[in-house]
Design a protein around this motif. Structure first.
Motif, PDB file in Angstrom:
ATOM      1  N   ARG A 258      39.813  46.699  53.192  1.00 22.54           N
ATOM      2  CA  ARG A 258      40.685  45.574  52.818  1.00 22.54           C
ATOM      3  C   ARG A 258      42.150  45.893  53.128  1.00 22.54           C
ATOM      4  NH1 ARG A 258      37.203  45.419  48.282  1.00 22.54           N
ATOM      5  NH2 ARG A 258      38.730  46.614  47.068  1.00 22.54           N
TER       6      ARG A 258
ATOM      7  N   ASP B 184      44.869  30.950  43.902  1.00 24.86           N
ATOM      8  CA  ASP B 184      43.726  31.575  44.571  1.00 24.86           C
ATOM      9  C   ASP B 184      44.094  32.944  45.133  1.00 24.86           C
ATOM     10  OD1 ASP B 184      42.303  29.315  43.973  1.00 24.86           O
ATOM     11  OD2 ASP B 184      42.657  28.363  45.945  1.00 24.86           O
ATOM     12  N   GLU B 185      45.305  33.031  45.692  1.00 24.96           N
ATOM     13  CA  GLU B 185      45.772  34.311  46.229  1.00 24.96           C
ATOM     14  C   GLU B 185      45.857  35.352  45.115  1.00 24.96           C
ATOM     15  OE1 GLU B 185      46.629  35.091  49.389  1.00 24.96           O
ATOM     16  OE2 GLU B 185      46.290  33.123  50.284  1.00 24.96           O
TER      17      GLU B 185
ATOM     18  N   ARG C 234      44.204  35.458  42.219  1.00 24.54           N
ATOM     19  CA  ARG C 234      42.891  35.858  41.684  1.00 24.54           C
ATOM     20  C   ARG C 234      42.275  36.964  42.544  1.00 24.54           C
ATOM     21  NH1 ARG C 234      42.484  30.145  41.127  1.00 24.54           N
ATOM     22  NH2 ARG C 234      42.603  29.511  38.934  1.00 24.54           N
ATOM     23  N   ASP C 235      42.323  36.763  43.860  1.00 27.35           N
ATOM     24  CA  ASP C 235      41.774  37.795  44.756  1.00 27.35           C
ATOM     25  C   ASP C 235      42.557  39.101  44.634  1.00 27.35           C
ATOM     26  OD1 ASP C 235      39.982  35.907  45.623  1.00 27.35           O
ATOM     27  OD2 ASP C 235      41.132  35.354  47.413  1.00 27.35           O
TER      28      ASP C 235
ATOM     29  N   GLU D 260      41.111  42.750  43.206  1.00 30.34           N
ATOM     30  CA  GLU D 260      41.210  43.935  44.068  1.00 30.34           C
ATOM     31  C   GLU D 260      42.006  45.041  43.385  1.00 30.34           C
ATOM     32  OE1 GLU D 260      43.647  45.095  48.110  1.00 30.34           O
ATOM     33  OE2 GLU D 260      42.893  43.051  47.901  1.00 30.34           O
TER      34      GLU D 260
ATOM     35  N   ARG E 144      52.726  38.275  46.572  1.00 34.73           N
ATOM     36  CA  ARG E 144      51.669  39.285  46.564  1.00 34.73           C
ATOM     37  C   ARG E 144      52.264  40.692  46.539  1.00 34.73           C
ATOM     38  NH1 ARG E 144      46.380  38.243  48.234  1.00 34.73           N
ATOM     39  NH2 ARG E 144      46.367  40.310  49.214  1.00 34.73           N
TER      40      ARG E 144
END
Length: 527
Positions: free
Chosen positions: A379, A405-406, A408-409, A413, A442
């Motif tokens: 990843r 959504d960004e 949550r991923d 991780e 992020r």
């Protein structure tokens, strides 16, 4: 040419002069010799060309009045050189000086002509006052037209400084060489030199253009002192005769005395033209010598050209500064991205490997954790490739993504990577942001989580997202040990720089039960 045409007109028309024929012929011939001498003077000496200008104008007016006397009668409608000579005098004043000189000449001609005409009439000479007055009116109209032309003529011919090709901000040497070439072309000079003292360097660079090309020399400041930084006027000079014509504004002035120019002395220039060049990066003198001809008109031309050269050097300096600033910004942005992604990920990987070693020592099966680390590496490899692609292609336009959504991923991780619990709190409505801003958020969250685990020893991190009044409010909260309570706590450098670059606000809080980072960014913000 005007004197020759007058002499030809007298020879072709026997009835003119109407009075004093011998004196009239003598006057025109003497004037012809005088004008020929003036042509030689103008060609050979810029000094006497300038100094004799006032005398020449006075003699021209005197010859004009004499021509009126010799040719004026009631039968000399077109034989009188009145209008041609008047136009010549007004144009001469306009070219030599300015519109004020044209106006003064016009007033002098009108007054003197009226005085001569009325005197001739009073003394009984054969003069038609009607025709005489009509020509005076013509002269007034002609004077108004020529004065208007003098006002609108500007500074004469214009020289445009041709900037050399190349990348803006990296053309310093070509710019100076182009200035030398243009000065040599305009002045028909065989040698031109430019001494330039930078404002940040103590050295003086001299670029010398001759038949052998351009040579560059570097001299210490002691050779010039403050001469290059001191304001001076554009000047034509002759060192041996101690003469100068200076131009610092609207008028040219004749000055006698020693010519003070270290550059001219160093180059061995006895006669030439020197002009100052001013720039934000420094100042200097442009010297041209071994010129075919020099004249007062060259002063205004070179003064204007020097201003263009200075502006070109300013643009070059600004472009160079902008380029360095942009490069610095790119380096800092890449450094932040690498720190917040690769460096922090590697730190987390080391953390997991150390935990894996203890896991193996305790007799547990390491296969699951090894697979988990391998997946995390894949990843991170994907994220790094996206970062590289982003740098290659630039920004991705106006494409937008859902930030929830960004997040949550990312939290899933990060939780697996750091072995912590994560929680995301978002509003019920969608929160679309640009791809660029999503990347920045992020990176902020990844750095905040890494700091909370590594320095705060936390077990859980909660991320809260809210939007209001065009602002996206991000909070990163952990349950670790927090940070020391200091009057001015040290802010995380990477997070602070990133938030400042986005034009946002950043605050930190700690109460011993963990830390809270509060970040506010414009929801439509871009990098």
């Amino acid at each position: 040419m005007l004197a020759l045409s007058f002499l030809l007109a007298l020879w072709l028309e026997p009835s003119v002069p109407v009075r004093g024929a011998l004196a009239g012929y003598i006057l025109v011939n003497l004037y012809l010799l005088w004008t020929a001498a003036l042509m030689v003077v103008a060609w050979k000496s810029w000094w006497y060309d300038f100094r004799l200008a006032t005398l020449a104008q006075a003699i021209d007016i005197g010859v004009f009045l004499g021509a009126v006397y010799f040719t004026e009668s009631r039968y000399s409608e077109f034989q009188n050189p009145f209008l041609a000579f008047a136009a010549f005098l007004l144009v001469s004043a306009m070219v030599r000086w300015n519109w004020r000189a044209s106006a003064i000449t016009a007033i002098a001609l009108l007054c003197a002509n009226l005085a001569v005409g009325l005197a001739l009439y009073e003394f009984g000479f054969d003069i038609d006052l009607f025709r005489f007055s009509r020509r005076v009116v013509y002269m007034i109209l002609l004077s108004c037209i020529l004065i208007w032309l003098s006002l609108s003529r500007g500074g004469g011919r214009t020289i445009i400084f041709p900037e050399p090709p190349g990348l803006l901000g990296e053309r310093w040497e070509p710019l100076l060489n182009s200035a030398l070439s243009l000065a040599a072309q305009v002045l028909a000079a065989r040698q031109v030199a430019l001494a330039f003292a930078g404002s940040e360097e103590p050295w003086v660079e001299i670029h010398h253009l001759s038949s052998e090309g351009v040579k560059v020399e570097r001299h210490g400041p002691e050779n010039f002192g403050e001469e290059l930084t001191t304001l001076r006027s554009t000047a034509i000079f002759n060192v041996a005769r101690k003469r100068q014509l200076t131009f610092g504004g609207p008028a040219v002035e004749a000055v006698t005395g020693d010519v003070e120019s270290r550059l001219a002395e160093m180059m061995g220039a006895n006669e030439g033209l020197i002009v100052p060049i001013q720039s934000v990066t420094g100042s200097g003198h442009l010297l041209a010598w071994d010129c075919a001809t020099l004249g007062p008109d060259d002063l205004a031309i070179m003064h204007a050209m020097a201003e263009q050269i200075g502006h070109a050097l300013d643009r070059e300096a600004m472009a160079s500064l902008a380029r360095r600033t942009a490069e610095t910004g790119v380096r800092h942005a890449v450094a932040r991205d690498l720190h917040d992604s690769v460096v922090q990920f590697l730190a987390g990987t080391l953390f997991r490997l150390e935990a894996l070693r203890r896991w193996i020592r305790d007799g547990h099966d390491p296969e699951g954790e090894i697979d988990s680390i391998k997946n995390a590496l894949r990843r991170e490899q994907g994220h790094l490739r996206l970062l590289i692609e982003r740098l290659r292609r630039g920004e991705e336009g106006d494409r937008r993504t859902e930030i929830a959504d960004e997040m949550r991923d990312l939290l899933a991780e990060a939780g697996a990577h750091w072995h912590i619990e994560t929680e995301l709190v978002v509003p019920d409505h969608p929160q679309p942001v640009s791809v660029q801003l999503s990347h920045e958020i992020r990176q902020l969250v990844r750095e905040g989580i890494a700091n909370a685990v590594r320095h705060g020893k936390c077990r859980k991190v909660r991320v809260e997202l809210a939007d209001a009044d065009g602002m996206l409010n991000l909070a990163i909260i952990d349950d670790g040990i927090g940070f020391p309570q200091l009057p001015d706590p040290l802010r995380p450098r990477s997070i602070s720089e990133r938030v400042d670059a986005l034009g946002g606000r950043f605050a930190m809080h700690s109460d011993g039960r963990g830390a809270r980072l509060e970040i506010a960014i414009r929801s439509g913000g871009t990098i």
